[in-house]
Design an enzyme around this catalytic site. Structure first.
Site, PDB file in Angstrom:
ATOM      1  N   LEU A 186       1.113  -1.144   0.019  1.00  0.00           N
ATOM      2  CA  LEU A 186      -0.177   0.006  -0.044  1.00  0.00           C
ATOM      3  C   LEU A 186       0.715   1.279   0.013  1.00  0.00           C
ATOM      4  O   LEU A 186       1.796   1.589   0.733  1.00  0.00           O
ATOM      5  CB  LEU A 186      -0.946   0.006   1.295  1.00  0.00           C
ATOM      6  CG  LEU A 186      -1.911   1.472   1.280  1.00  0.00           C
ATOM      7  CD1 LEU A 186      -2.894   1.486   0.348  1.00  0.00           C
ATOM      8  CD2 LEU A 186      -2.512   1.090   2.898  1.00  0.00           C
ATOM      9  N   SER A 202       0.685  11.850   9.193  1.00  0.00           N
ATOM     10  CA  SER A 202      -0.703  11.908   9.671  1.00  0.00           C
ATOM     11  C   SER A 202      -1.484  12.649   9.113  1.00  0.00           C
ATOM     12  O   SER A 202      -2.935  12.318   9.118  1.00  0.00           O
ATOM     13  CB  SER A 202      -0.400  12.829  11.094  1.00  0.00           C
ATOM     14  OG  SER A 202       0.596  11.916  11.768  1.00  0.00           O
ATOM     15  N   GLU A 210      -7.549  -1.176   9.843  1.00  0.00           N
ATOM     16  CA  GLU A 210      -6.167  -1.103  10.444  1.00  0.00           C
ATOM     17  C   GLU A 210      -5.841  -1.038  11.959  1.00  0.00           C
ATOM     18  O   GLU A 210      -4.982  -1.567  12.608  1.00  0.00           O
ATOM     19  CB  GLU A 210      -5.297  -0.082   9.833  1.00  0.00           C
ATOM     20  CG  GLU A 210      -3.704  -0.014  10.141  1.00  0.00           C
ATOM     21  CD  GLU A 210      -3.036   1.255   9.671  1.00  0.00           C
ATOM     22  OE1 GLU A 210      -1.889   1.142   9.063  1.00  0.00           O
ATOM     23  OE2 GLU A 210      -3.442   2.307   9.580  1.00  0.00           O
ATOM     24  N   GLY A 266      20.596  -7.078  32.095  1.00  0.00           N
ATOM     25  CA  GLY A 266      21.629  -6.873  30.829  1.00  0.00           C
ATOM     26  C   GLY A 266      21.258  -7.988  29.888  1.00  0.00           C
ATOM     27  O   GLY A 266      21.483  -7.919  28.703  1.00  0.00           O
TER      28      GLY A 266
END
Length: 379
Positions: free
Chosen positions: A122, A131, A241, A339
């Site tokens: 897409l 946006s 979506e 860690g």
């Protein structure tokens, strides 16, 4: 109370069996490190018929529901975010073909999509419109039986392996920005279409690209829907979506909880497993609580989508909460593992990298808060 059917529970188990074979932790790690597209996973999904889940049996599909699709996405993401991303183009591109394509286009595109023979992408976002997607500048000018496309698309997932890119282009420059937009299925292997792979932080198995269109010719029969009427279909894609990304984040968060819990049970310090310390238990409890809330919000959104009465506030709330819950969980998981969580040979760091994109892609957290807030004061 919402409950899954026996068939849906069986589907969930079936997907879990598939991912345990085809997308082990070793496979996921190798795909991420080599930045390799998961072709074998995609082929396996096609063989099982799952690429046809959103489509009617008439075209070779399964005629599945929105809940079925969300289950598939959630379980694939639990194995690896990229495993669910390969299904994304089926929704983003196959969906518009089904909704606004004519019968000839459905017959031409849907069967090969369902069989896994056609890769799709897409192209919506542009260098200067993210946006504010409707501010796109890519132009399509009709000349006889063809359109000539010029412009650029950014952050176009899968474009490097796609046979077609669904391009949103402006066909009427005089119309308001939400008008005058049309959709085109553009073949990638033709002159005028240039695809450049970008380097990125997470979800590395799904390539993200920049696409340049320079006098790219597209036949009229590759236009989806009526000219200048593409934006409503894009809005439908964006609404779907939101539950798709919410389900992705929910599945990935479930794996974060599994990884963190297993580590807390096995890792010993000060003479006992660290999971016996209240500080660690509280972190696990927070991840668990977020997971339960995310799953409920996701399936509430999916159910309303299926009923055809989804409130945009709810869709935005699902995407917003689930993406941020995934980010919170990944950060807590890193802290629990210390860690080791920071080391590339452990999977928690991949979740940490993947989660950040979920707060950006599909509408940033700020955009979704604005959608929710604006509608609250307007209602």
């Amino acid at each position: 109370m919402f409950e899954f059917t026996e068939e849906q529970e069986a589907l969930r188990r079936h997907i879990g069996d598939f991912t345990r074979r085809a997308c082990t932790r070793e496979v996921a790690r190798q795909l991420d490190e080599s930045e390799s597209y998961p072709f074998e996973i995609y082929a396996g999904m096609a063989e099982l018929g799952w690429l046809g889940l959103p489509f009617p049996e008439k075209y070779g599909g399964l005629g599945g529901s929105a809940v079925d699709i969300a289950i598939l996405i959630e379980e694939l993401s639990r194995a690896m975010m990229a495993a669910a991303q390969v299904f994304g183009a089926v929704i983003y591109v196959g969906g518009p073909v089904m909704r606004i394509g004519n019968e000839e286009q459905r017959q031409r595109f849907l069967p090969p999509i369902i069989r896994g023979e056609m890769q799709l992408a897409l192209g919506l976002t542009e260098p200067d419109s993210g946006s504010d997607a409707a501010a796109l500048r890519t132009r399509a000018v009709r000349k006889g039986d063809r359109y000539i496309l010029n412009g650029a698309k950014m952050f176009c997932s899968r474009a490097h392996i796609a046979d077609y890119i669904l391009i949103a282009a402006r066909t009427d420059t005089e119309a308001p920005k939400h008008k005058g937009i049309s959709l085109f299925l553009v073949p990638t292997g033709q002159p005028g279409v240039q695809v450049s792979l970008l380097k990125k932080l997470g979800i590395k198995a799904i390539g993200t690209c920049e696409v340049a269109l320079v006098d790219a010719e597209v036949p009229v029969e590759n236009r989806l829907g009526e000219e200048n009427q593409g934006w409503p279909s894009l809005l439908t894609c964006l609404a779907m979506e939101r539950f798709y990304l919410a389900a992705m984040c929910t599945g990935a968060l479930a794996d974060v909880l599994d990884l963190a819990t297993d580590y807390a049970k096995e890792r010993e310090q000060f003479g006992r497993p660290i999971g016996q310390f209240q500080a660690i238990q509280h972190k696990l409890a927070d991840i668990y609580t977020d997971l339960q809330a995310a799953r409920l919000l996701t399936y509430q959104t999916v159910w309303h989508t299926e009923q055809g009465n989804l409130d945009p506030k709810l869709g935005s709330a699902a995407k917003l909460f689930c993406s941020e819950a995934y980010m919170r969980g990944a950060m807590q998981g890193m802290q629990i593992m210390g860690g080791y969580g920071y080391m590339m040979e452990f999977d928690m760091q991949r979740h940490f990298r993947d989660a950040k994109l979920m707060e950006i892609g599909g509408g940033t957290s700020e955009i979704h808060r604005s959608v929710i807030g604006a509608r609250l004061v307007a209602d």
